[in-house]
Design a protein around this motif. Structure first.
Motif, PDB file in Angstrom:
ATOM      1  N   THR A  52      -3.648  -7.813   8.161  1.00  0.00           N
ATOM      2  CA  THR A  52      -3.842  -6.373   8.012  1.00  0.00           C
ATOM      3  C   THR A  52      -3.880  -5.982   6.542  1.00  0.00           C
ATOM      4  OG1 THR A  52      -2.724  -5.929  10.108  1.00  0.00           O
ATOM      5  CG2 THR A  52      -2.890  -4.100   8.553  1.00  0.00           C
ATOM      6  N   MET A  55      -7.284  -6.903   5.194  1.00  0.00           N
ATOM      7  CA  MET A  55      -8.340  -6.030   5.706  1.00  0.00           C
ATOM      8  C   MET A  55      -8.267  -4.631   5.110  1.00  0.00           C
ATOM      9  SD  MET A  55      -8.522  -7.257   9.682  1.00  0.00           S
ATOM     10  CE  MET A  55     -10.000  -6.312   9.994  1.00  0.00           C
ATOM     11  N   ASN A  56      -7.060  -4.185   4.786  1.00  0.00           N
ATOM     12  CA  ASN A  56      -6.921  -2.875   4.146  1.00  0.00           C
ATOM     13  C   ASN A  56      -7.608  -2.827   2.785  1.00  0.00           C
ATOM     14  OD1 ASN A  56      -5.503  -1.369   6.060  1.00  0.00           O
ATOM     15  ND2 ASN A  56      -3.517  -2.150   5.389  1.00  0.00           N
ATOM     16  N   ILE A  60     -14.129  -0.294   4.596  1.00  0.00           N
ATOM     17  CA  ILE A  60     -13.814  -0.143   6.010  1.00  0.00           C
ATOM     18  C   ILE A  60     -14.914  -0.678   6.915  1.00  0.00           C
ATOM     19  CG2 ILE A  60     -14.716   2.224   6.168  1.00  0.00           C
ATOM     20  CD1 ILE A  60     -12.220   2.746   8.014  1.00  0.00           C
ATOM     21  N   ALA A  63     -14.336  -4.338   7.165  1.00  0.00           N
ATOM     22  CA  ALA A  63     -13.155  -4.641   7.977  1.00  0.00           C
ATOM     23  C   ALA A  63     -13.500  -4.585   9.463  1.00  0.00           C
ATOM     24  CB  ALA A  63     -12.036  -3.660   7.653  1.00  0.00           C
ATOM     25  N   TRP A  77      -9.269  -5.463  13.539  1.00  0.00           N
ATOM     26  CA  TRP A  77      -9.455  -4.277  12.708  1.00  0.00           C
ATOM     27  C   TRP A  77      -8.655  -3.083  13.219  1.00  0.00           C
ATOM     28  CZ3 TRP A  77     -11.357   0.345  14.533  1.00  0.00           C
ATOM     29  CH2 TRP A  77     -11.966   0.315  15.797  1.00  0.00           C
ATOM     30  N   LEU A  80      -5.605  -1.782  11.229  1.00  0.00           N
ATOM     31  CA  LEU A  80      -5.744  -1.146   9.914  1.00  0.00           C
ATOM     32  C   LEU A  80      -4.741  -0.010   9.750  1.00  0.00           C
ATOM     33  CD1 LEU A  80      -9.636  -0.890   9.538  1.00  0.00           C
ATOM     34  CD2 LEU A  80      -8.110  -2.166   8.032  1.00  0.00           C
TER      35      LEU A  80
END
Length: 442
Positions: A52, A55-56, A60, A63, A77, A80
């Motif tokens: 996470t 991905m942050n 976006i 992600a 995802w 998030l």
């Protein structure tokens, strides 16, 4: 005496193999044909909190695209915690529109697509950034639903950058975001707080630009006791009025940026004289705009530089915008501030040239400064600017560097004029033996 060599345990062998596979992977020397097996999928085997976190940090759209990597990535995802629809996201949508030959299509920025993400998000949302592009009127219902959703998800950082002409009305659910630590708003209207609202008790930074307040800006300030950063942008009107007394109550403030004309001219002097100083014991950075707007107040009607220095003597970094070196009112005020801050280490000045006052009297007696670095932007080479530089160099024994950048519209007449300015600067005496003068006249 012979030493005994023990055979490695099964756990040690497994750790060694994993380390070897990982090094091969990051060095690009490994055959990736079997990467899909469970043992070899290094990233997927990471803890969810690590995935996470990674991905942050992705745009976006990227992600969300990870959902097609593999079956076990289909819902990654949805963990998030940061939703960033910033200017880069807007640019991505625009470029995608051009590639699809949909130029002129009004649906290129469709908030329905954003709304479709929210029901799938499983955990808390700590950060939300929204940029509204020019020409796009945001659907009010969708936006209100987003803020309500975020208030239930424990939102901590909220940014709204509205580049459209239409002002966005914030919903009252913004007051339900009790965990807010950072709030940044532009071109919007802040509603009146309900009677049950007890303030943003965790708010650390407040940054507003072109924001109007239904019940007054100071109400938000006074109900944010932990505030450390307060910024009021003066590039565009309207600018909220500030009562100095309310600012002085914020003992945790470290950074303040505001236009001088935003402060009530009747309150500021009385507040400083009556309450005494010093104030704001943690204040280290001050950004002060000296611009004049129609209906604004003159510097001399607001406060004397001495009073300001006596109150904020702990400041280490000072930035002054719209300082007209030629103004007989503004110049003494600025001199008084700079030479009145005993702990000042960094000084940045954005000059201006609204008019030339031939009656300006130059100051002569000044004390020593602790300045280390000075930056002068929009330099024009006037005698008042050169006098200011001369005084700085003579009063700063610890100075390391002074950077001088001319205004873009100021074109010095050939090499001769540039040479004369540079020659005069070189002739100034310097209290510091290591001070460098960086004159960028390209």
């Amino acid at each position: 005496m012979m030493s005994t060599i023990c055979a490695p345990t099964e756990a040690q062998v497994d750790i060694s193999n994993r380390k070897s596979r990982f090094m091969e992977l990051i060095q690009g020397t490994r055959d990736d044909s079997n990467l899909s097996t469970k043992d070899d999928d290094i990233i997927s085997s990471m803890p969810n909190i690590v995935i996470t976190n990674i991905m942050n940090r992705l745009p976006i759209q990227d992600a969300i695209r990870t959902s097609i990597l593999a079956r076990n990535w289909r819902l990654k995802w949805t963990t998030l915690t940061q939703l960033v629809f910033d200017k880069d996201f807007v640019q991505y949508l625009g470029e995608r529109q051009e590639k699809q030959d949909n130029v002129g299509d009004d649906n290129w920025y469709d908030e329905k697509n954003i709304s479709g993400l929210f029901p799938h998000l499983m955990g808390p949302i700590t950060k939300f950034v929204l940029t509204i592009p020019y020409g796009k009127v945001l659907d009010v219902k969708d936006f209100y639903d987003w803020v309500m959703f975020l208030s239930r998800k424990g939102i901590m950082e909220f940014t709204l950058e509205n580049n459209n002409k239409e002002t966005v009305e914030l919903p009252t659910s913004i007051f339900s975001c009790r965990n807010l630590t950072h709030l940044k708003l532009s071109n919007c209207h802040f509603p009146a707080a309900p009677p049950s609202f007890r303030g943003f008790q965790n708010l650390l930074s407040l940054d507003v630009s072109q924001v109007t307040f239904a019940s007054g800006f100071c109400d938000v300030i006074t109900m944010s006791p932990l505030l450390e950063i307060l910024k009021i942008c003066d590039d565009e009107e309207p600018v909220p009025k500030v009562n100095l007394v309310d600012i002085l109550k914020l003992k945790n403030l470290k950074v303040v940026s505001l236009p001088l004309y935003a402060i009530d001219s009747m309150e500021i002097t009385n507040s400083l004289i009556v309450h005494g100083g010093p104030f704001l014991p943690n204040l280290e950075e001050l950004f002060l705009s000296l611009a004049y707007f129609e209906g604004g107040v003159d510097v001399e009607e607001v406060i004397s530089g001495k009073l300001l220095c006596d109150s904020f003597s702990r400041i280490k970094s000072l930035t002054l915008r719209y300082f007209d070196f030629d103004c007989s009112v503004m110049s003494p005020f600025v001199y008084e501030i700079i030479w009145g801050l005993p702990n000042l280490q960094t000084l940045t000045i954005y000059g201006s040239s609204d008019y030339e006052d031939r009656s300006l009297e130059l100051c002569t007696s000044m004390g020593q400064l602790q300045l280390l670095n000075v930056v002068l932007e929009y330099f024009e080479g006037s005698k008042y600017e050169l006098f200011f530089i001369k005084k700085l160099l003579a009063c700063t024994p610890l100075l390391k560097k002074i950077t001088i950048r001319p205004a873009r519209y100021r074109h010095f007449d050939g090499h001769e004029e540039k040479f004369m300015v540079a020659k005069e600067l070189l002739m100034f005496e310097r209290a510091s033996t290591i001070a460098k003068v960086d004159l960028d006249m390209s």
